[in-house]
Every structure is written in C-alpha cells, then in structure tokens.
Design a protein around this motif. Sequence first.
Motif, PDB file in Angstrom:
ATOM      1  N   GLN A  21      47.477  38.011  36.543  1.00  0.00           N
ATOM      2  CA  GLN A  21      48.206  36.819  36.105  1.00  0.00           C
ATOM      3  C   GLN A  21      49.497  37.218  35.381  1.00  0.00           C
ATOM      4  OE1 GLN A  21      46.013  34.306  33.332  1.00  0.00           O
ATOM      5  NE2 GLN A  21      46.613  32.512  34.530  1.00  0.00           N
ATOM      6  N   GLU A  22      49.419  38.212  34.511  1.00  0.00           N
ATOM      7  CA  GLU A  22      50.610  38.700  33.807  1.00  0.00           C
ATOM      8  C   GLU A  22      51.660  39.236  34.775  1.00  0.00           C
ATOM      9  OE1 GLU A  22      49.314  41.638  30.995  1.00  0.00           O
ATOM     10  OE2 GLU A  22      48.188  40.173  29.800  1.00  0.00           O
ATOM     11  N   LEU A  26      48.543  37.043  41.390  1.00  0.00           N
ATOM     12  CA  LEU A  26      47.186  36.530  41.614  1.00  0.00           C
ATOM     13  C   LEU A  26      46.866  36.380  43.103  1.00  0.00           C
ATOM     14  CD1 LEU A  26      46.788  33.845  38.804  1.00  0.00           C
ATOM     15  CD2 LEU A  26      45.460  35.935  39.091  1.00  0.00           C
ATOM     16  N   ALA A  27      47.746  35.743  43.848  1.00  0.00           N
ATOM     17  CA  ALA A  27      47.486  35.497  45.270  1.00  0.00           C
ATOM     18  C   ALA A  27      47.374  36.811  46.039  1.00  0.00           C
ATOM     19  CB  ALA A  27      48.576  34.621  45.869  1.00  0.00           C
ATOM     20  N   GLU A  28      48.288  37.741  45.778  1.00  0.00           N
ATOM     21  CA  GLU A  28      48.269  39.025  46.479  1.00  0.00           C
ATOM     22  C   GLU A  28      47.015  39.822  46.137  1.00  0.00           C
ATOM     23  OE1 GLU A  28      50.773  38.053  44.440  1.00  0.00           O
ATOM     24  OE2 GLU A  28      52.356  37.542  45.878  1.00  0.00           O
ATOM     25  N   THR A  29      46.655  39.813  44.849  1.00  0.00           N
ATOM     26  CA  THR A  29      45.463  40.550  44.415  1.00  0.00           C
ATOM     27  C   THR A  29      44.215  39.929  45.018  1.00  0.00           C
ATOM     28  OG1 THR A  29      46.572  41.165  42.356  1.00  0.00           O
ATOM     29  CG2 THR A  29      44.183  41.384  42.405  1.00  0.00           C
ATOM     30  N   ASN A  34      39.741  40.379  48.697  1.00  0.00           N
ATOM     31  CA  ASN A  34      38.898  39.790  49.740  1.00  0.00           C
ATOM     32  C   ASN A  34      38.871  40.647  50.998  1.00  0.00           C
ATOM     33  OD1 ASN A  34      37.853  37.610  48.277  1.00  0.00           O
ATOM     34  ND2 ASN A  34      39.763  36.508  48.534  1.00  0.00           N
ATOM     35  N   GLU A  35      39.987  41.321  51.292  1.00  0.00           N
ATOM     36  CA  GLU A  35      39.999  42.297  52.389  1.00  0.00           C
ATOM     37  C   GLU A  35      39.040  43.431  52.087  1.00  0.00           C
ATOM     38  OE1 GLU A  35      43.584  44.255  53.994  1.00  0.00           O
ATOM     39  OE2 GLU A  35      44.557  42.307  53.713  1.00  0.00           O
ATOM     40  N   LEU A  36      39.087  43.901  50.856  1.00  0.00           N
ATOM     41  CA  LEU A  36      38.214  44.983  50.425  1.00  0.00           C
ATOM     42  C   LEU A  36      36.750  44.563  50.496  1.00  0.00           C
ATOM     43  CD1 LEU A  36      37.997  47.836  49.189  1.00  0.00           C
ATOM     44  CD2 LEU A  36      38.350  46.796  46.953  1.00  0.00           C
ATOM     45  N   LYS A  37      36.460  43.345  50.081  1.00  0.00           N
ATOM     46  CA  LYS A  37      35.084  42.835  50.142  1.00  0.00           C
ATOM     47  C   LYS A  37      34.600  42.730  51.580  1.00  0.00           C
ATOM     48  CE  LYS A  37      32.094  39.129  48.593  1.00  0.00           C
ATOM     49  NZ  LYS A  37      31.972  37.905  47.817  1.00  0.00           N
ATOM     50  N   ALA A  69      44.390  54.581  49.412  1.00  0.00           N
ATOM     51  CA  ALA A  69      45.699  55.009  49.917  1.00  0.00           C
ATOM     52  C   ALA A  69      46.671  53.843  50.109  1.00  0.00           C
ATOM     53  CB  ALA A  69      45.538  55.780  51.216  1.00  0.00           C
ATOM     54  N   ASN A  70      46.208  52.740  50.660  1.00  0.00           N
ATOM     55  CA  ASN A  70      47.093  51.609  50.946  1.00  0.00           C
ATOM     56  C   ASN A  70      46.948  50.461  49.949  1.00  0.00           C
ATOM     57  OD1 ASN A  70      48.153  52.853  53.251  1.00  0.00           O
ATOM     58  ND2 ASN A  70      46.415  52.174  54.472  1.00  0.00           N
ATOM     59  N   ALA A  71      46.200  50.702  48.888  1.00  0.00           N
ATOM     60  CA  ALA A  71      45.954  49.648  47.902  1.00  0.00           C
ATOM     61  C   ALA A  71      47.144  49.497  46.959  1.00  0.00           C
ATOM     62  CB  ALA A  71      44.696  49.967  47.107  1.00  0.00           C
ATOM     63  N   SER A  72      47.291  48.303  46.409  1.00  0.00           N
ATOM     64  CA  SER A  72      48.318  48.081  45.393  1.00  0.00           C
ATOM     65  C   SER A  72      47.961  48.895  44.154  1.00  0.00           C
ATOM     66  CB  SER A  72      48.382  46.595  45.030  1.00  0.00           C
ATOM     67  OG  SER A  72      47.192  46.214  44.357  1.00  0.00           O
TER      68      SER A  72
END
Length: 181
Positions: A21-22, A26-29, A34-37, A69-72
């Motif tokens: 949020q800071e 939020l949307a990107e995370t 959800n991709e990770l899940k 590797a490709n994570a934020s």
Amino acid sequence: MAIDNATIARRYGNALFEVAQEQNSLAETAAELNELKAALNQEPGFVNFMTSPQIDEKAKKDTFSALTANASTLVSNLLNMLFDYRRISNLEAIIDEFNRLYDQERKVVRAVVRTAVELDDQQKDTLAKKFAEVEGANQVILDAKVDPSIIGGVIMQSASHIYDGSIKTKLEKIKRLLLKR
C-alpha cells in the motif's frame, strides 16, 4: 513458544499489505501473489520439497533462486524472508490473508452461491448485484456450486452473512412446525 499458522499468516499478510500500500503496488502485488499461488497449486510437492530435512540446502536454494528470479522486489523479499525463517509452508495462507485485506480495501466480497441447477451468466450477475447491495460492497465475486439436495432456491454465503432461501430449508421449517403440535 510456537506461533500458530493463522497468526503467522495474519502478521506477514498484514505487513506485506501495508508495504504494498505504501508503495502504491497493491494491484501488481496481488496479481503476482495469485500467479505464485496458482503455481503452488500446480506443484503441490513444492512446499514438501522446500521443508524436507532430507533435501540438500543447496538444491533448495537453487530451486528458490529460480522461483524468485522474475519476482518483484517486494515479493522476492517476502519469499527470501520466508525461506530464511523456514516459514515457506505458510506462503499460501499469507497470500490468502493479503487477498482478504486487498478485497476489504476495494470493498470486494467473495461469496459461494449454491443452487439446485446450474446458473447462467445473467442469473449470476443479478445475484451478485443484489448481494452487493446487501453487503454494501462494490463488487461480489461468486463461486457458483450446484447442490441438488437443496431442491430449489438459493443459498448464498459470504464471510459475514448466510442467506438461505432454499426449498429444503423451508420444508424443514414446516416439518418442525407440524411436529410441535
């Protein structure tokens, strides 16, 4: 003293939500989590692999490096922290807690709707709009399930409400009234 899984999920999920949020991400995370899940659901043995004492630490680190590797930066930091503190088994619960907070922020309600027959898209939309009004939500995401045992009508359940308009329940109420006499 050991901390239970629900407490771990709440703490990490809340911290992750606040940082996202800071950072206005939020949307990107949420999308990345959800991709990770989804990937975790496709590979149910991943958590067992990462938590197994029989697996070499180097093999775990190599596998983990490929995952991050490709994570934020934010998600990568979360994953690394979970790996370092041996809490990778809590990842799915942490994602669920983040999603719960994200839904709450956007006034999105998730509900299960049970009917005796399959609903078409128009019926689902109508139910979602009516339930959104009742819940005071901007959006209702329905998970439709067919349950022939309810005979007819609909049962809707969210985290905070249950609305039972099924014929089965109405027949049970009539039966109880008749048996009282």
